[in-house]
Motif scaffolding. Structure first.
Motif: not given
Length: 190
Positions: A96-119
């Motif tokens: 997971v840490t080798e795919f740094r951008s993927g994990y950070l993108a997922l964190v961003e998506l989780r934060l965005e999901a608090t504002r977007r019900p479909r996500l």
């Protein structure tokens, strides 16, 4: 919508990089096109709207993080004991840490999901299914512990990964293997 699977994957990989670097506010079709090195307007031919792009990017992160079948088979050779769990968890943290951008993108998506019900619905389904798959794998392979063991490992190691990727000076890299092993020893029954 276009159906070229390789182009779609490349655009989603570009979206992951943009999310990790710029955050969700920086994720635009134009930014994805630029990151992917394709003509302006390409991403809009593959994704109906920004929500579609966000949800598919989340799915792509998990697609890229999953180990292949050969890796899973090799990992399960030998005894099914606490030491095997330590080995599996160390491998997970490294992958997971080798795919740094993927994990950070997922964190961003989780934060965005608090504002977007479909996500939120999509991520809840994908992440929930992944966690349930981990529980089923753990129980099905005879590793020590129960479903709660897996959930506790999931929670502990996710935060360790987040710490390493966002504030790496807090927990030096040389401590990671030791901390993973100690988390497993304290969570997984002997």
């Amino acid at each position: 919508m276009r159906q070229n699977a390789a182009r779609r994957a490349a655009l989603l990989d570009a979206a992951i990089e943009v999310l990790a670097r710029e955050g969700s506010r920086g994720l635009t079709f134009r930014a994805v096109d630029a990151e992917a090195g394709v003509p302006t307007g390409t991403a809009s031919n593959y994704f109906g709207d920004r929500d579609d792009l966000l949800t598919q990017a989340g799915g792509r992160v998990y697609e890229r993080l999953r180990p292949d079948a050969a890796g899973i088979t090799a990992a399960m050779e030998g005894p099914r004991d606490r030491d095997r769990v330590i080995e599996l968890m160390r491998d997970l943290v490294a992958r997971v840490t080798e795919f740094r951008s993927g994990y950070l993108a997922l964190v961003e998506l989780r934060l965005e999901a608090t504002r977007r019900p479909r996500l939120r619905e999509v991520l809840t389904g994908v992440i929930g299914a992944d966690l349930q798959g981990n529980v089923e794998f753990h129980l099905g392979t005879g590793l020590p512990g129960d479903a709660t063991t897996v959930v506790l490992l999931y929670l502990a190691l996710n935060w360790l990964i987040l710490e390493r990727l966002t504030l790496p000076e807090v927990i030096p890299g040389e401590r990671v293997d030791e901390l993973v092993a100690e988390a497993v020893r304290r969570i997984v029954p002997g």
